[in-house]
Design a protein around this motif. Structure first.
Motif, PDB file in Angstrom:
ATOM      1  N   ASN A  87       0.822  -1.202   0.000  1.00  0.00           N
ATOM      2  CA  ASN A  87       0.000   0.000   0.000  1.00  0.00           C
ATOM      3  C   ASN A  87       0.862   1.261   0.000  1.00  0.00           C
ATOM      4  OD1 ASN A  87      -2.490  -1.372   0.015  1.00  0.00           O
ATOM      5  ND2 ASN A  87      -2.328  -1.717   2.210  1.00  0.00           N
ATOM      6  N   GLN A  91       0.821   4.080  -3.083  1.00  0.00           N
ATOM      7  CA  GLN A  91       0.699   5.517  -2.855  1.00  0.00           C
ATOM      8  C   GLN A  91       1.849   6.281  -3.508  1.00  0.00           C
ATOM      9  OE1 GLN A  91       0.229   6.089   1.409  1.00  0.00           O
ATOM     10  NE2 GLN A  91      -1.290   4.447   1.488  1.00  0.00           N
ATOM     11  N   GLU A  94       1.126   6.390  -7.169  1.00  0.00           N
ATOM     12  CA  GLU A  94       0.095   7.401  -7.425  1.00  0.00           C
ATOM     13  C   GLU A  94       0.704   8.801  -7.465  1.00  0.00           C
ATOM     14  OE1 GLU A  94      -3.210   9.406  -8.306  1.00  0.00           O
ATOM     15  OE2 GLU A  94      -3.106   7.208  -8.281  1.00  0.00           O
ATOM     16  N   SER A 121      -8.867  -1.183  -1.810  1.00  0.00           N
ATOM     17  CA  SER A 121      -7.489  -0.694  -1.891  1.00  0.00           C
ATOM     18  C   SER A 121      -7.419   0.629  -2.650  1.00  0.00           C
ATOM     19  CB  SER A 121      -6.602  -1.730  -2.572  1.00  0.00           C
ATOM     20  OG  SER A 121      -5.278  -1.271  -2.651  1.00  0.00           O
ATOM     21  N   GLU A 124      -8.941   3.361  -0.270  1.00  0.00           N
ATOM     22  CA  GLU A 124      -8.134   3.667   0.908  1.00  0.00           C
ATOM     23  C   GLU A 124      -6.815   4.339   0.540  1.00  0.00           C
ATOM     24  OE1 GLU A 124      -7.689   0.069   3.140  1.00  0.00           O
ATOM     25  OE2 GLU A 124      -9.726   0.172   3.962  1.00  0.00           O
ATOM     26  N   ASN A 125      -6.248   3.974  -0.601  1.00  0.00           N
ATOM     27  CA  ASN A 125      -4.974   4.553  -1.032  1.00  0.00           C
ATOM     28  C   ASN A 125      -5.151   5.732  -1.984  1.00  0.00           C
ATOM     29  OD1 ASN A 125      -2.992   2.717   0.276  1.00  0.00           O
ATOM     30  ND2 ASN A 125      -4.002   1.165  -0.966  1.00  0.00           N
ATOM     31  N   LEU A 127      -6.269   5.940  -5.139  1.00  0.00           N
ATOM     32  CA  LEU A 127      -5.609   5.655  -6.403  1.00  0.00           C
ATOM     33  C   LEU A 127      -6.467   6.076  -7.590  1.00  0.00           C
ATOM     34  CD1 LEU A 127      -4.326   2.032  -5.642  1.00  0.00           C
ATOM     35  CD2 LEU A 127      -3.187   4.222  -5.161  1.00  0.00           C
TER      36      LEU A 127
END
Length: 218
Positions: A87, A91, A94, A121, A124-125, A127
């Motif tokens: 994760n 990030q 991204e 995912s 939460e991240n 993306l």
């Protein structure tokens, strides 16, 4: 902060908080995977990337051929939403995604987890690129990066409620090694980074250099 610095900081935190037996089992598993030499057998620069058609978190089919029609493709093999190291890496990817787009490239992650976990995912991240589902690790197999976990480390995954056969829906205890590829528009691999140590990841800035070199050759 560099990506590897973030990963190192998390590793130190985990070492302090996790049971010593668990930390040691994960370290032993990683060392054995390194010594197996499997990473050296994975696809390398100059090889042809396997073609695939996978689904994203919304159920939409995504093909490598279609992606390559728009420019180079950056692929990141992702262990799953349960993996904090992964994760952190997503990030970091991204953070350079706009720079990748500016160079005409498309970024996508590939995971053995299902759509629900991929959507979680992405949210939460935060993306803006897809996580594609590689059912039973078929594409990871073709890249030469899927491996089977040792029996002694499985119990510690269970302890952390990471039951891979259920997460993947294939009944198997296997994962892709963390890997990052740049696929040129002709389908050949222009960059390959495969590391059996999941706590070590290359800096995303390396991708920009590779894409600039591809552009210069065009």
């Amino acid at each position: 902060m560099l990506l590897q610095d973030q990963l190192n900081a998390f590793k130190e935190q985990f070492k302090k908080q996790a049971p010593e037996a668990a930390f040691n089992a994960f370290a032993r598993s990683t060392q054995e995977l390194i010594e197996s030499g499997q990473a050296e057998k994975a696809l390398k620069v100059g090889d042809t990337a396997p073609k695939f058609v996978l689904t994203d978190a919304e159920g939409t089919e995504v093909s490598l051929t279609a992606l390559l029609a728009n420019g180079p493709v950056v692929l990141s093999f992702y262990r799953g939403v349960w993996c904090p190291y992964c994760n952190i890496e997503l990030q970091a990817l991204e953070a350079v995604n706009e720079e990748l787009k500016a160079r005409g490239a498309t970024l996508a992650a590939i995971s053995m987890q299902g759509a629900e976990n991929s959507l979680k995912s992405q949210q939460e991240n935060k993306l803006n690129f897809p996580i594609l589902t590689d059912h039973a690790g078929e594409i990871a197999d073709q890249f030469g990066i899927r491996w089977t976990l040792q029996d002694y480390v499985i119990e510690f995954h269970k302890m952390f409620k990471v039951v891979l056969p259920e997460i993947h829906g294939d009944g198997k205890w296997s994962l892709p090694m963390p890997a990052r590829y740049v696929i040129a528009t002709d389908g050949t691999i222009a960059y390959a980074e495969v590391n059996p140590d999941y706590t070590q990841r290359p800096e995303p800035s390396e991708l920009l250099t590779v894409l600039d070199e591809l552009s210069a050759k065009a």
